[in-house]
Design an enzyme around this catalytic site. Sequence first.
Site, PDB file in Angstrom:
ATOM      1  CE  LYS A  18      56.088  41.717  41.943  1.00 49.52           C
ATOM      2  NZ  LYS A  18      55.474  42.373  43.112  1.00 49.52           N
ATOM      3  NE  ARG A  93      49.837  39.220  42.305  1.00 52.00           N
ATOM      4  CZ  ARG A  93      50.293  40.317  41.682  1.00 52.00           C
ATOM      5  NH1 ARG A  93      50.771  40.255  40.475  1.00 52.00           N
ATOM      6  NH2 ARG A  93      50.267  41.472  42.298  1.00 52.00           N
ATOM      7  NE  ARG A 132      53.127  51.219  42.728  1.00 53.98           N
ATOM      8  CZ  ARG A 132      53.284  49.892  42.745  1.00 53.98           C
ATOM      9  NH1 ARG A 132      54.430  49.349  42.395  1.00 53.98           N
ATOM     10  NH2 ARG A 132      52.307  49.095  43.118  1.00 53.98           N
ATOM     11  NE  ARG A 138      48.745  49.780  40.052  1.00 53.86           N
ATOM     12  CZ  ARG A 138      49.505  48.730  40.343  1.00 53.86           C
ATOM     13  NH1 ARG A 138      50.771  48.703  39.943  1.00 53.86           N
ATOM     14  NH2 ARG A 138      49.010  47.714  41.016  1.00 53.86           N
ATOM     15  NE  ARG A 150      47.771  45.879  44.868  1.00 55.93           N
ATOM     16  CZ  ARG A 150      48.518  46.949  44.548  1.00 55.93           C
ATOM     17  NH1 ARG A 150      48.183  48.151  44.994  1.00 55.93           N
ATOM     18  NH2 ARG A 150      49.573  46.807  43.790  1.00 55.93           N
TER      19      ARG A 150
HETATM   20  P1  AMP Z   1      50.435  44.250  40.096  1.00 57.36           P
HETATM   21  O1  AMP Z   1      50.609  45.378  39.155  1.00 57.36           O
HETATM   22  O2  AMP Z   1      51.350  43.102  39.812  1.00 57.36           O
HETATM   23  O3  AMP Z   1      50.480  44.670  41.541  1.00 57.36           O
HETATM   24  O4  AMP Z   1      48.964  43.672  39.855  1.00 57.36           O
HETATM   25  C1  AMP Z   1      47.814  44.496  40.022  1.00 57.36           C
HETATM   26  C2  AMP Z   1      46.578  43.609  40.140  1.00 57.36           C
HETATM   27  O5  AMP Z   1      46.430  42.814  38.947  1.00 57.36           O
HETATM   28  C3  AMP Z   1      46.627  42.584  41.275  1.00 57.36           C
HETATM   29  O6  AMP Z   1      46.222  43.142  42.521  1.00 57.36           O
HETATM   30  C4  AMP Z   1      45.647  41.532  40.765  1.00 57.36           C
HETATM   31  O7  AMP Z   1      44.305  41.965  40.914  1.00 57.36           O
HETATM   32  C5  AMP Z   1      45.948  41.519  39.263  1.00 57.36           C
HETATM   33  N1  AMP Z   1      47.013  40.535  38.934  1.00 57.36           N
HETATM   34  C6  AMP Z   1      48.248  40.805  38.421  1.00 57.36           C
HETATM   35  N2  AMP Z   1      48.944  39.673  38.215  1.00 57.36           N
HETATM   36  C7  AMP Z   1      48.138  38.654  38.624  1.00 57.36           C
HETATM   37  C8  AMP Z   1      48.300  37.247  38.708  1.00 57.36           C
HETATM   38  N3  AMP Z   1      49.440  36.635  38.318  1.00 57.36           N
HETATM   39  N4  AMP Z   1      47.249  36.520  39.184  1.00 57.36           N
HETATM   40  C9  AMP Z   1      46.102  37.105  39.560  1.00 57.36           C
HETATM   41  N5  AMP Z   1      45.894  38.432  39.540  1.00 57.36           N
HETATM   42  C10 AMP Z   1      46.901  39.205  39.083  1.00 57.36           C
END
Ligand code: AMP
Length: 196
Positions: A18, A93, A132, A138, A150
């Site tokens: 994404k 989400r 990654r 991360r 996740r």
């Molecule tokens: P991402 O970079 O999108 O994979 O997000 C990393 C982490 O941020 C996720 O595993 C969640 O802990 C948190 N996170 C990101 N976006 C959301 C969302 N829309 N709702 C809840 N937690 C989020």
Amino acid sequence: MDNNKIHIILFGPPGSGKGTQAQKLVNHYGLYHISTGDLFRSETSQKTELGLKALEFMAKGQLVPDDVTIDMLRKKVASEPNAQGFIYDGFPRTTAQADALDRMLQTSGDKISCLIALDVSDDEIVKRILLRGQSSGRPDDSDESIIRKRMEEYRNKTSEVFDYYNRKGLSFQVSGLGSIEDIYTRLTGCIDEVIC
Ligand code: AMP
């Protein structure tokens, strides 16, 4: 906010590409990219109250609570009143987040243009995220048990957001496999259909 802005949700499990695609799409369509994951990481690196709260959940691979996430998203959108539109990456989400987003857009006469899901298998996801993790720094990309958590959160809470917008006739799905250019072409095909 003006009416008739473009609002695109780029959807898919963690590691489905994404972020990479969002970068290319914003350049092409002149939209503003909002990644809630990036926003949370920025807050955690600055050790803000919001960041420390979010970290409790991110470190375990769990979703940050809806109220915290929605409030942050709302403020970000409000801070960009001149944007021609937005690409949401990693948001909504949960269906509660989708509801909140729809209500927020309604107040300015806007609505979601479409949701496009990138389809990638679980095994491919784990492989990609571990790769990654070697360069992203991360912690949630480097530990397979957190990655699996996740993915579980995605299956249990997030995947239903696809159906939420599908019921409104707004969801598309494209394969997330192949070259970055191939995937990009699939995405622009969907977006052009909706916005033209
Ligand atoms: P991402 O970079 O999108 O994979 O997000 C990393 C982490 O941020 C996720 O595993 C969640 O802990 C948190 N996170 C990101 N976006 C959301 C969302 N829309 N709702 C809840 N937690 C989020």
